[in-house]
Design a protein around this motif. Structure first.
Motif, PDB file in Angstrom:
ATOM      1  N   GLY A 120      69.208 -35.224  32.276  1.00  0.00           N
ATOM      2  CA  GLY A 120      69.634 -36.033  33.403  1.00  0.00           C
ATOM      3  C   GLY A 120      69.416 -35.334  34.735  1.00  0.00           C
ATOM      4  N   ILE A 121      69.738 -34.041  34.793  1.00  0.00           N
ATOM      5  CA  ILE A 121      69.529 -33.279  36.031  1.00  0.00           C
ATOM      6  C   ILE A 121      68.037 -33.184  36.335  1.00  0.00           C
ATOM      7  CG2 ILE A 121      69.928 -31.084  37.198  1.00  0.00           C
ATOM      8  CD1 ILE A 121      72.268 -30.655  35.206  1.00  0.00           C
ATOM      9  N   THR A 122      67.249 -32.946  35.287  1.00  0.00           N
ATOM     10  CA  THR A 122      65.791 -32.870  35.469  1.00  0.00           C
ATOM     11  C   THR A 122      65.242 -34.180  36.020  1.00  0.00           C
ATOM     12  OG1 THR A 122      65.589 -31.275  33.646  1.00  0.00           O
ATOM     13  CG2 THR A 122      63.594 -32.457  34.300  1.00  0.00           C
ATOM     14  N   GLN A 123      65.749 -35.292  35.503  1.00  0.00           N
ATOM     15  CA  GLN A 123      65.272 -36.589  35.982  1.00  0.00           C
ATOM     16  C   GLN A 123      65.638 -36.795  37.453  1.00  0.00           C
ATOM     17  OE1 GLN A 123      63.235 -38.745  34.293  1.00  0.00           O
ATOM     18  NE2 GLN A 123      63.121 -39.617  36.370  1.00  0.00           N
ATOM     19  N   THR A 124      66.787 -36.296  37.875  1.00  0.00           N
ATOM     20  CA  THR A 124      67.168 -36.398  39.286  1.00  0.00           C
ATOM     21  C   THR A 124      66.175 -35.639  40.157  1.00  0.00           C
ATOM     22  OG1 THR A 124      69.519 -36.646  38.763  1.00  0.00           O
ATOM     23  CG2 THR A 124      68.975 -35.887  40.978  1.00  0.00           C
ATOM     24  N   VAL A 125      65.768 -34.445  39.717  1.00  0.00           N
ATOM     25  CA  VAL A 125      64.766 -33.672  40.460  1.00  0.00           C
ATOM     26  C   VAL A 125      63.448 -34.435  40.519  1.00  0.00           C
ATOM     27  CG1 VAL A 125      63.396 -31.544  40.481  1.00  0.00           C
ATOM     28  CG2 VAL A 125      65.824 -31.452  39.907  1.00  0.00           C
ATOM     29  N   LEU A 126      63.043 -35.037  39.396  1.00  0.00           N
ATOM     30  CA  LEU A 126      61.790 -35.784  39.363  1.00  0.00           C
ATOM     31  C   LEU A 126      61.847 -37.010  40.269  1.00  0.00           C
ATOM     32  CD1 LEU A 126      61.034 -35.602  35.532  1.00  0.00           C
ATOM     33  CD2 LEU A 126      59.712 -34.523  37.361  1.00  0.00           C
ATOM     34  N   ASP A 169      55.547 -32.489  38.144  1.00  0.00           N
ATOM     35  CA  ASP A 169      55.475 -32.558  36.692  1.00  0.00           C
ATOM     36  C   ASP A 169      56.803 -32.123  36.082  1.00  0.00           C
ATOM     37  OD1 ASP A 169      55.100 -29.491  35.667  1.00  0.00           O
ATOM     38  OD2 ASP A 169      54.137 -29.805  37.616  1.00  0.00           O
ATOM     39  N   ARG A 170      57.074 -32.598  34.878  1.00  0.00           N
ATOM     40  CA  ARG A 170      58.369 -32.343  34.240  1.00  0.00           C
ATOM     41  C   ARG A 170      58.596 -30.861  33.978  1.00  0.00           C
ATOM     42  NH1 ARG A 170      62.438 -34.979  31.914  1.00  0.00           N
ATOM     43  NH2 ARG A 170      61.444 -36.958  32.443  1.00  0.00           N
ATOM     44  N   ALA A 171      57.554 -30.125  33.617  1.00  0.00           N
ATOM     45  CA  ALA A 171      57.720 -28.699  33.321  1.00  0.00           C
ATOM     46  C   ALA A 171      58.239 -27.953  34.548  1.00  0.00           C
ATOM     47  CB  ALA A 171      56.401 -28.096  32.857  1.00  0.00           C
ATOM     48  N   THR A 172      57.707 -28.276  35.731  1.00  0.00           N
ATOM     49  CA  THR A 172      58.170 -27.630  36.960  1.00  0.00           C
ATOM     50  C   THR A 172      59.610 -28.019  37.255  1.00  0.00           C
ATOM     51  OG1 THR A 172      55.940 -27.563  37.889  1.00  0.00           O
ATOM     52  CG2 THR A 172      57.778 -27.410  39.441  1.00  0.00           C
ATOM     53  N   ALA A 173      59.933 -29.293  37.081  1.00  0.00           N
ATOM     54  CA  ALA A 173      61.306 -29.755  37.317  1.00  0.00           C
ATOM     55  C   ALA A 173      62.282 -29.039  36.395  1.00  0.00           C
ATOM     56  CB  ALA A 173      61.387 -31.263  37.127  1.00  0.00           C
ATOM     57  N   ARG A 198      61.904 -26.054  35.059  1.00  0.00           N
ATOM     58  CA  ARG A 198      62.033 -24.661  35.532  1.00  0.00           C
ATOM     59  C   ARG A 198      63.020 -24.580  36.685  1.00  0.00           C
ATOM     60  NH1 ARG A 198      56.402 -22.774  37.376  1.00  0.00           N
ATOM     61  NH2 ARG A 198      57.588 -20.905  37.998  1.00  0.00           N
ATOM     62  N   ILE A 199      62.947 -25.542  37.590  1.00  0.00           N
ATOM     63  CA  ILE A 199      63.838 -25.554  38.746  1.00  0.00           C
ATOM     64  C   ILE A 199      65.282 -25.738  38.320  1.00  0.00           C
ATOM     65  CG2 ILE A 199      64.456 -26.892  40.801  1.00  0.00           C
ATOM     66  CD1 ILE A 199      61.455 -27.404  41.216  1.00  0.00           C
ATOM     67  N   VAL A 200      65.526 -26.622  37.355  1.00  0.00           N
ATOM     68  CA  VAL A 200      66.894 -26.860  36.872  1.00  0.00           C
ATOM     69  C   VAL A 200      67.423 -25.615  36.156  1.00  0.00           C
ATOM     70  CG1 VAL A 200      68.318 -28.244  35.314  1.00  0.00           C
ATOM     71  CG2 VAL A 200      66.569 -29.351  36.716  1.00  0.00           C
ATOM     72  N   VAL A 201      66.580 -24.988  35.345  1.00  0.00           N
ATOM     73  CA  VAL A 201      66.991 -23.754  34.660  1.00  0.00           C
ATOM     74  C   VAL A 201      67.410 -22.698  35.674  1.00  0.00           C
ATOM     75  CG1 VAL A 201      66.118 -21.784  33.332  1.00  0.00           C
ATOM     76  CG2 VAL A 201      65.666 -24.099  32.547  1.00  0.00           C
ATOM     77  N   GLU A 202      66.635 -22.574  36.744  1.00  0.00           N
ATOM     78  CA  GLU A 202      66.944 -21.555  37.750  1.00  0.00           C
ATOM     79  C   GLU A 202      68.227 -21.893  38.505  1.00  0.00           C
ATOM     80  OE1 GLU A 202      65.311 -17.807  38.508  1.00  0.00           O
ATOM     81  OE2 GLU A 202      64.765 -19.413  37.115  1.00  0.00           O
ATOM     82  N   ALA A 203      68.468 -23.183  38.717  1.00  0.00           N
ATOM     83  CA  ALA A 203      69.703 -23.605  39.378  1.00  0.00           C
ATOM     84  C   ALA A 203      70.922 -23.268  38.521  1.00  0.00           C
ATOM     85  CB  ALA A 203      69.658 -25.109  39.660  1.00  0.00           C
ATOM     86  N   ILE A 204      70.791 -23.399  37.215  1.00  0.00           N
ATOM     87  CA  ILE A 204      71.898 -23.056  36.318  1.00  0.00           C
ATOM     88  C   ILE A 204      72.136 -21.543  36.332  1.00  0.00           C
ATOM     89  CG2 ILE A 204      72.706 -23.080  33.932  1.00  0.00           C
ATOM     90  CD1 ILE A 204      71.093 -25.659  33.537  1.00  0.00           C
ATOM     91  N   LYS A 205      71.060 -20.759  36.366  1.00  0.00           N
ATOM     92  CA  LYS A 205      71.212 -19.304  36.496  1.00  0.00           C
ATOM     93  C   LYS A 205      71.951 -18.966  37.788  1.00  0.00           C
ATOM     94  CE  LYS A 205      66.669 -18.316  34.400  1.00  0.00           C
ATOM     95  NZ  LYS A 205      65.337 -17.751  34.725  1.00  0.00           N
ATOM     96  N   ALA A 250      70.629 -31.282  42.716  1.00  0.00           N
ATOM     97  CA  ALA A 250      70.607 -32.249  41.620  1.00  0.00           C
ATOM     98  C   ALA A 250      71.779 -32.013  40.677  1.00  0.00           C
ATOM     99  CB  ALA A 250      69.280 -32.148  40.867  1.00  0.00           C
ATOM    100  N   LEU A 251      72.065 -30.749  40.386  1.00  0.00           N
ATOM    101  CA  LEU A 251      73.213 -30.420  39.538  1.00  0.00           C
ATOM    102  C   LEU A 251      74.516 -30.892  40.163  1.00  0.00           C
ATOM    103  CD1 LEU A 251      74.663 -28.928  37.216  1.00  0.00           C
ATOM    104  CD2 LEU A 251      74.419 -26.816  38.540  1.00  0.00           C
ATOM    105  N   ILE A 252      74.660 -30.695  41.461  1.00  0.00           N
ATOM    106  CA  ILE A 252      75.888 -31.068  42.164  1.00  0.00           C
ATOM    107  C   ILE A 252      76.148 -32.571  42.046  1.00  0.00           C
ATOM    108  CG2 ILE A 252      76.918 -31.265  44.476  1.00  0.00           C
ATOM    109  CD1 ILE A 252      75.519 -28.554  45.103  1.00  0.00           C
TER     110      ILE A 252
END
Length: 272
Positions: free
Chosen positions: A132-138, A145-149, A151-158, A183-185
């Motif tokens: 869901g968070i990834t889809q918000t970024v997209l 592309d989904r792979a980049t999105a 990666r961005i979500v993973v880094e936000a969680i870190k 997007a996470l917020i």
């Protein structure tokens, strides 16, 4: 270098909170990564000691400030204790042939541990929540592309995990990571559940830019905090505000005022 076959306690945990171990001679990639993380954890502990002294000497602290300081001191003490245990255990076998192996591949009666890489930030949220968070970024970045999105979500969680562990460091996301954090917020239930797992709710406080508050070392400090939390930063996602390698919609980042920087700063906690 460790003796061949030495069991090393690693400076990160499994998703279930149990320790991770590595069996080897200390010359491989995981050993070097663990060395780097331990150094970062010790450096941050030294900085935290000085900060604690300043806070206590000032005698103007509030209960909330003492609480945050206690959170950071606890997290740092856990890290330093783990480093001490790991190094102490390895020192105790220097010059020895190492523990004997049992018939079932055991050491000292314990099953031999398999190395586990640093924890996956995705384990902090459910698969549907991550999707869901990834889809918000997209949605906010047409053409990405989904792979980049992802990666961005993973880094936000870190970033969120590092902020929860080091709430007084005034950590800042890069422009790219901020896209994932925003997007996470927006996923409030996911963020609340993440706060329960991390032990602290990480607040988002946008701030107007100001030369007197600009900290050029903020991104480097934040990446160190991510390492201290047991994760490995994705370097490409932590480039400065003028880097356009990865295009995102977010314009909020800790950067210089316009025209050199963007129009807002982005802090994980209170004002700088």
């Amino acid at each position: 270098m460790s003796p061949t076959g030495t069991t090393r306690l690693l400076p990160w945990q499994r998703p279930d909170g149990n320790p991770c171990f590595l069996v080897g001679d200390g010359s491989g990639f995981v050993s070097r990564l663990a060395d780097e993380m331990e150094l970062v954890q010790l450096d941050l502990a030294a900085e935290l000691i000085e900060e604690a002294r300043r806070v206590l000497d000032a005698r103007t602290w509030t209960p909330g400030e003492i609480h945050l300081l206690a959170v950071e001191l606890t997290a740092s003490l856990v890290d330093v204790r783990r480093v001490a245990e790991s190094r102490g255990a390895r020192l105790s076998v220097l010059g020895d042939d190492g523990p004997e192996m049992g018939e079932a591949g055991e050491r000292d009666g314990r099953p031999e541990e398999h190395v586990q890489a640093p924890p996956d930030p995705r384990d902090l949220v459910t698969p549907p929540a991550f999707a869901g968070i990834t889809q918000t970024v997209l949605t906010n970045n047409p053409g990405m592309d989904r792979a980049t999105a992802e990666r961005i979500v993973v880094e936000a969680i870190k970033f969120e995990a590092a902020c929860a562990q080091r709430p007084r460091l005034r950590l800042k996301p890069s422009r790219v990571v901020d896209e994932g954090w925003h997007a996470l917020i927006l996923h409030t239930r996911v963020k609340a559940d993440l706060a329960r797992k991390l032990g602290l709710f990480v607040h988002h406080v946008p701030e107007p830019p100001g030369p007197e508050r600009h900290d050029p070392g903020a991104l480097a400090r934040t990446q160190d905090a991510i390492r201290a939390a047991g994760y490995v930063p994705d370097p490409e996602l932590w480039a400065g505000p003028t880097d356009g390698t990865i295009s995102v919609a977010a314009t909020c980042e800790h950067s210089e005022p316009p025209p050199a920087g963007c129009g807002a700063d982005c802090s994980n906690t209170g004002p700088n």
